[in-house]
Structures are given as structure tokens and as C-alpha cells.
Design an enzyme around this catalytic site. Structure first.
Site, PDB file in Angstrom:
ATOM      1  N   ARG A  58       0.822  -1.158   0.012  1.00 31.72           N
ATOM      2  CA  ARG A  58       0.021   0.035  -0.227  1.00 31.72           C
ATOM      3  C   ARG A  58       0.638   1.385   0.137  1.00 31.72           C
ATOM      4  NH1 ARG A  58      -2.849  -3.615   3.333  1.00 31.72           N
ATOM      5  NH2 ARG A  58      -1.755  -2.558   4.992  1.00 31.72           N
ATOM      6  N   GLU A  95       2.223  -4.648  13.566  1.00 28.34           N
ATOM      7  CA  GLU A  95       1.067  -5.021  14.449  1.00 28.34           C
ATOM      8  C   GLU A  95       0.490  -6.350  14.600  1.00 28.34           C
ATOM      9  OE1 GLU A  95      -2.518  -2.452  13.792  1.00 28.34           O
ATOM     10  OE2 GLU A  95      -3.156  -2.453  15.843  1.00 28.34           O
TER      11      GLU A  95
HETATM   12  P1  AMP Z   1       3.759  -1.417  12.091  1.00 34.31           P
HETATM   13  O1  AMP Z   1       5.073  -2.067  11.379  1.00 34.31           O
HETATM   14  O2  AMP Z   1       3.304  -2.302  13.137  1.00 34.31           O
HETATM   15  O3  AMP Z   1       4.069   0.230  12.228  1.00 34.31           O
HETATM   16  O4  AMP Z   1       2.645  -1.693  10.987  1.00 34.31           O
HETATM   17  C1  AMP Z   1       2.793  -0.888   9.704  1.00 34.31           C
HETATM   18  C2  AMP Z   1       2.432  -1.830   8.513  1.00 34.31           C
HETATM   19  O5  AMP Z   1       1.638  -2.871   8.616  1.00 34.31           O
HETATM   20  C3  AMP Z   1       2.017  -0.671   7.411  1.00 34.31           C
HETATM   21  O6  AMP Z   1       2.781  -1.214   6.124  1.00 34.31           O
HETATM   22  C4  AMP Z   1       0.765  -0.944   7.249  1.00 34.31           C
HETATM   23  O7  AMP Z   1       0.126  -1.176   6.113  1.00 34.31           O
HETATM   24  C5  AMP Z   1       0.388  -2.263   8.136  1.00 34.31           C
HETATM   25  N1  AMP Z   1      -0.834  -2.054   9.489  1.00 34.31           N
HETATM   26  C6  AMP Z   1      -0.418  -2.319  10.552  1.00 34.31           C
HETATM   27  N2  AMP Z   1      -1.405  -2.234  11.367  1.00 34.31           N
HETATM   28  C7  AMP Z   1      -2.464  -1.723  10.514  1.00 34.31           C
HETATM   29  C8  AMP Z   1      -3.973  -1.321  10.658  1.00 34.31           C
HETATM   30  N3  AMP Z   1      -4.506  -1.358  11.676  1.00 34.31           N
HETATM   31  N4  AMP Z   1      -4.609  -1.238   9.496  1.00 34.31           N
HETATM   32  C9  AMP Z   1      -3.871  -1.151   8.340  1.00 34.31           C
HETATM   33  N5  AMP Z   1      -2.843  -1.441   8.070  1.00 34.31           N
HETATM   34  C10 AMP Z   1      -2.023  -1.841   9.096  1.00 34.31           C
END
Ligand code: AMP
Length: 170
Positions: A58, A95
Site C-alpha cells: 500500500r 502490529e
Molecule cells: P507496524 O510495523 O506495526 O508499524 O505496521 C505498519 C504496517 O502494517 C504498514 O505497512 C501497514 O500497512 C500495516 N498495518 C499495521 N497495522 C495496520 C492497521 N491497523 N490497519 C491497516 N494497516 C496496518
């Protein structure tokens, strides 16, 4: 324009307990999509950005348009096994998953001023991996830009000292 009106919450996707921020309604709305790009362009147009590095998949949607607008090069950070040339790899936790990114080893040159772009900053694991890959190749991370930041997950704490901009906060 209230960009939040164009973000759809999907509870328990892709795992129980996660509220997935679905950006497809925003992408379908020309005014909302253009407003996001315009805000990013305004913020970074005078920063001398030479490369945009974006996370699969994305992040590519915003990163590629921004690279075009800022007349910068576009560098994809891809899931393992997708890039055809020599790569370096960094693993990370998001996440809701454990994953890794690869980058072509000639994608960043020493002295490149790099803007990292993704759709969501959640726990910061993904962004931290992107920073590592860019810096490992000799690039300078000028800033990180996100459409959405989930403040309660404190992703910023993994990115201390970096310039971070998010258009929507939850
Ligand atoms: P993080 O590494 O935990 O900051 O997660 C970020 C990545 O995971 C990004 O590339 C997002 O596309 C995806 N992501 C994590 N949590 C979400 C969420 N609640 N909704 C949509 N995409 C998420």
C-alpha cells in the site's frame, strides 16, 4: 476536508483484536486522494528529496505518486524473493505479522536524501526496517510520511530523532 470520513474500520482483520484501517474508500475518492498528495508535496517540495522509498504494497500507491510530483526516484521495499537483482534484507514485526523487506543494493546512493512513505504507522517495526535498509546503503533519511498514525501503538518511539508526518491520527 475530513480525511477520516474516507477511512473504513474493519474489526478483527486480518486477525482478531486488530482494527484494520481500510484506505480503499479514500483512494476511490479523487478529492481525498489528491488532498493527501497535495499535503505531502507541500511539506517536502523544498527538502531536496532525491529518492522515495516505499513499503510493499500500500505504500507504493502514495510513494509512486509522490516520487512523480517531487521529481524524485522511486525505490520499492519488497517482500522476500520478489526483487530480481542483488538485495539486502531486514526482518521486522508489524502490529499483526512478522515479515521482511528486501531492497536492491544499488537502489540508494551515498548522499541520497530519502523520504520513506507508507500508509500506516502502527508499532513502527516496518518503518524501522525501512530506515535500516536506507541507511545501510548510505542514504540519509530526511523524513517519514504516513497517511495514518495509530498514536496509541507508539510507533514514534521506535523512530526517535526522525522527522515524522502523518495526515490522520487515531
Ligand atoms: P507496524 O510495523 O506495526 O508499524 O505496521 C505498519 C504496517 O502494517 C504498514 O505497512 C501497514 O500497512 C500495516 N498495518 C499495521 N497495522 C495496520 C492497521 N491497523 N490497519 C491497516 N494497516 C496496518
Amino acid at each position: 476536508m475530513d480525511l477520516k470520513e474516507h477511512i473504513r474500520d474493519i474489526p478483527d482483520f486480518p486477525k482478531e483484536g486488530i482494527i484494520f484501517k481500510d484506505i480503499t474508500p479514500l483512494l476511490m475518492n479523487p478529492e481525498a486522494f489528491r488532498s493527501c498528495i497535495a499535503q505531502f508535496v507541500e511539506a517536502y517540495k523544498d527538502k531536496g528529496i532525491t529518492k522515495i522509498a516505499s513499503s510493499e504494497s500500500r505504500g507504493f500507491i502514495f510513494g509512486a505518486v509522490l516520487a512523480h510530483e517531487l521529481q524524485a526516484g522511486f525505490v520499492p521495499l519488497r517482500k522476500p524473493g520478489k526483487l530480481p537483482y542483488k538485495t539486502i534484507r531486514q526482518e521486522f514485526e508489524t502490529e499483526y505479522s512478522t515479515d521482511a523487506f528486501e531492497i536492491h543494493e544499488d537502489a540508494i546512493e551515498k548522499g541520497d536524501k530519502v523520504l520513506i512513505v507508507d500508509d500506516v504507522l502502527a508499532t513502527g517495526g516496518t518503518a524501522r526496517a525501512a530506515v535500516y535498509l536506507v541507511e545501510h546503503l548510505g542514504g540519509k533519511v530526511e523524513a517519514l510520511a504516513f497517511l495514518i498514525e495509530l498514536d496509541f501503538l507508539k510507533g514514534k518511539e521506535k523512530l526517535n530523532g526522525y522527522d515524522i508526518m502523518s495526515l490522520i491520527h487515531y
